[in-house]
Scaffold this active site. Sequence first.
Site, PDB file in Angstrom:
ATOM      1  CB  ALA A 109       4.490  -8.878  -5.735  1.00 54.86           C
TER       2      ALA A 109
ATOM      3  N   GLY B 148       8.034  -9.198  -1.778  1.00 57.23           N
ATOM      4  CA  GLY B 148       7.298 -10.437  -1.512  1.00 57.23           C
ATOM      5  C   GLY B 148       8.227 -11.635  -1.314  1.00 57.23           C
TER       6      GLY B 148
ATOM      7  CD  GLU C 269       5.675  -8.915   2.055  1.00 55.33           C
ATOM      8  OE1 GLU C 269       5.694  -8.777   0.818  1.00 55.33           O
ATOM      9  OE2 GLU C 269       4.738  -8.518   2.755  1.00 55.33           O
TER      10      GLU C 269
ATOM     11  CD  GLU D  19       7.674  -4.375  -0.291  1.00 60.56           C
ATOM     12  OE1 GLU D  19       8.651  -3.904   0.348  1.00 60.56           O
ATOM     13  OE2 GLU D  19       7.389  -5.579  -0.274  1.00 60.56           O
TER      14      GLU D  19
HETATM   15  N1  COA Z   1       8.412  -8.147 -10.914  1.00 59.56           N
HETATM   16  C1  COA Z   1       8.424  -8.345 -12.256  1.00 59.56           C
HETATM   17  N2  COA Z   1       9.560  -8.518 -12.948  1.00 59.56           N
HETATM   18  C2  COA Z   1      10.708  -8.490 -12.300  1.00 59.56           C
HETATM   19  C3  COA Z   1      10.776  -8.288 -10.899  1.00 59.56           C
HETATM   20  C4  COA Z   1       9.551  -8.123 -10.190  1.00 59.56           C
HETATM   21  N3  COA Z   1       9.504  -7.951  -8.881  1.00 59.56           N
HETATM   22  N4  COA Z   1      12.083  -8.297 -10.520  1.00 59.56           N
HETATM   23  C5  COA Z   1      12.795  -8.506 -11.639  1.00 59.56           C
HETATM   24  N5  COA Z   1      11.980  -8.612 -12.705  1.00 59.56           N
HETATM   25  C6  COA Z   1      12.340  -8.844 -14.105  1.00 59.56           C
HETATM   26  C7  COA Z   1      12.909  -7.592 -14.766  1.00 59.56           C
HETATM   27  O1  COA Z   1      11.875  -6.732 -15.204  1.00 59.56           O
HETATM   28  C8  COA Z   1      13.701  -8.206 -15.898  1.00 59.56           C
HETATM   29  O2  COA Z   1      12.799  -8.565 -16.926  1.00 59.56           O
HETATM   30  P1  COA Z   1      13.161  -8.308 -18.492  1.00 59.56           P
HETATM   31  O3  COA Z   1      14.409  -9.117 -18.713  1.00 59.56           O
HETATM   32  O4  COA Z   1      11.974  -8.839 -19.225  1.00 59.56           O
HETATM   33  O5  COA Z   1      13.400  -6.847 -18.617  1.00 59.56           O
HETATM   34  C9  COA Z   1      14.235  -9.489 -15.300  1.00 59.56           C
HETATM   35  O6  COA Z   1      13.398  -9.779 -14.187  1.00 59.56           O
HETATM   36  C10 COA Z   1      15.658  -9.384 -14.804  1.00 59.56           C
HETATM   37  O7  COA Z   1      15.719  -8.291 -13.870  1.00 59.56           O
HETATM   38  P2  COA Z   1      16.810  -7.102 -13.979  1.00 59.56           P
HETATM   39  O8  COA Z   1      16.267  -5.935 -13.215  1.00 59.56           O
HETATM   40  O9  COA Z   1      17.210  -6.885 -15.407  1.00 59.56           O
HETATM   41  O10 COA Z   1      18.039  -7.777 -13.203  1.00 59.56           O
HETATM   42  P3  COA Z   1      19.199  -7.063 -12.372  1.00 59.56           P
HETATM   43  O11 COA Z   1      20.182  -8.134 -12.068  1.00 59.56           O
HETATM   44  O12 COA Z   1      19.662  -5.849 -13.075  1.00 59.56           O
HETATM   45  O13 COA Z   1      18.488  -6.586 -11.012  1.00 59.56           O
HETATM   46  C11 COA Z   1      17.038  -6.805  -9.089  1.00 59.56           C
HETATM   47  C12 COA Z   1      17.962  -7.520 -10.095  1.00 59.56           C
HETATM   48  C13 COA Z   1      16.399  -7.903  -8.252  1.00 59.56           C
HETATM   49  C14 COA Z   1      17.866  -5.879  -8.202  1.00 59.56           C
HETATM   50  C15 COA Z   1      15.962  -5.991  -9.845  1.00 59.56           C
HETATM   51  O14 COA Z   1      15.345  -6.834 -10.793  1.00 59.56           O
HETATM   52  C16 COA Z   1      14.876  -5.409  -8.972  1.00 59.56           C
HETATM   53  O15 COA Z   1      15.113  -4.411  -8.304  1.00 59.56           O
HETATM   54  N6  COA Z   1      13.654  -6.006  -8.984  1.00 59.56           N
HETATM   55  C17 COA Z   1      12.504  -5.472  -8.315  1.00 59.56           C
HETATM   56  C18 COA Z   1      12.596  -5.644  -6.824  1.00 59.56           C
HETATM   57  C19 COA Z   1      11.380  -5.039  -6.130  1.00 59.56           C
HETATM   58  O16 COA Z   1      11.150  -3.859  -6.146  1.00 59.56           O
HETATM   59  N7  COA Z   1      10.603  -5.933  -5.498  1.00 59.56           N
HETATM   60  C20 COA Z   1       9.447  -5.528  -4.737  1.00 59.56           C
HETATM   61  C21 COA Z   1       8.232  -5.662  -5.552  1.00 59.56           C
HETATM   62  S1  COA Z   1       6.821  -5.117  -4.616  1.00 59.56           S
END
Ligand code: COA
Length: 257
Positions: free
Chosen positions: A65, A110, A113, A133
Amino acid sequence: MYNTLLVLVEDGICTIVINRPDKMNALNKEVFNELEKAIDEVYRSPEIRSAIITGAGSKAFVAGADISEFLELKADQSAALAKRGQVVFDKIENSPKPIVAAVNGFALGGGCELSLACHFIYASENAKFGQPEVNLGLIPGYGGTQRLTQVAGRNRAMELLMTGKVITAREAMQYGIVNEVTTAEELLSKVKDVLMLVHSKAPVAVAKVIECVNNFDHTQEGYDFEIKKFGECFQTEDMKEGASAFLEKRKANFKGK
Ligand code: COA
């Protein structure tokens, strides 16, 4: 027509691509609205026999999400957000036409999910699954605690949900989450192959398989539901065609009736 999705219909397969690659295809309100609209079209269009859900780019299926929408939410709004996600994901799960997740990268929160709401999952070798989460002081809200437990079993679900750890596509296959792991290049063509095989079967029977499996129940009710749906198949033209074709040693020509 869509801002956050790419949608293409070819050979009766509707491919829905979540298209926010700069945000790892995170699910914001607009994605949910557009995804619901696309799924409604899958239900409605006679041209569409099945659907694939995948993510744009090579890094993410859906990384969860959209966390940027979280901080302003009050308790009642957060319940509404979970409810909204569940309505859309239930629509995917209950689609009478098969919907397969082609997981091409991170499927977190999400995103995991969403893949679990699809009827089954194919994943590329670089795909990763997890419910992180707990890292945010949260739990899944779009059905993840329920569907992951059904698919992976209680103990695997407990561990993934409590630790937030991220697993590879091959581990997800061992857990029973993923049906098949392919190379990134082959992912969509493998999913299309399996869907073309399903297209060759009787559509009404396929829809009833989905209904019965979704109605899985340890009690007698699940078995009774199957009896009812089995009986309904006998009232279809396709059942008569399928049985006649077998006996006449020819290929069945199903009409979806
Ligand atoms: N919601 C909003 N933005 C998100 C996102 C999410 N769930 N997941 C990634 N992004 C955004 C980042 O903020 C970043 O934005 P920016 O460039 O404006 O700063 C962009 O996507 C790229 O993500 P980044 O974290 O820089 O890439 P990465 O390759 O270093 O890491 C992940 C990839 C997927 C491991 C990492 O983005 C992550 O852990 N995301 C969240 C996962 C999460 O907790 N999901 C559950 C949500 S309830």
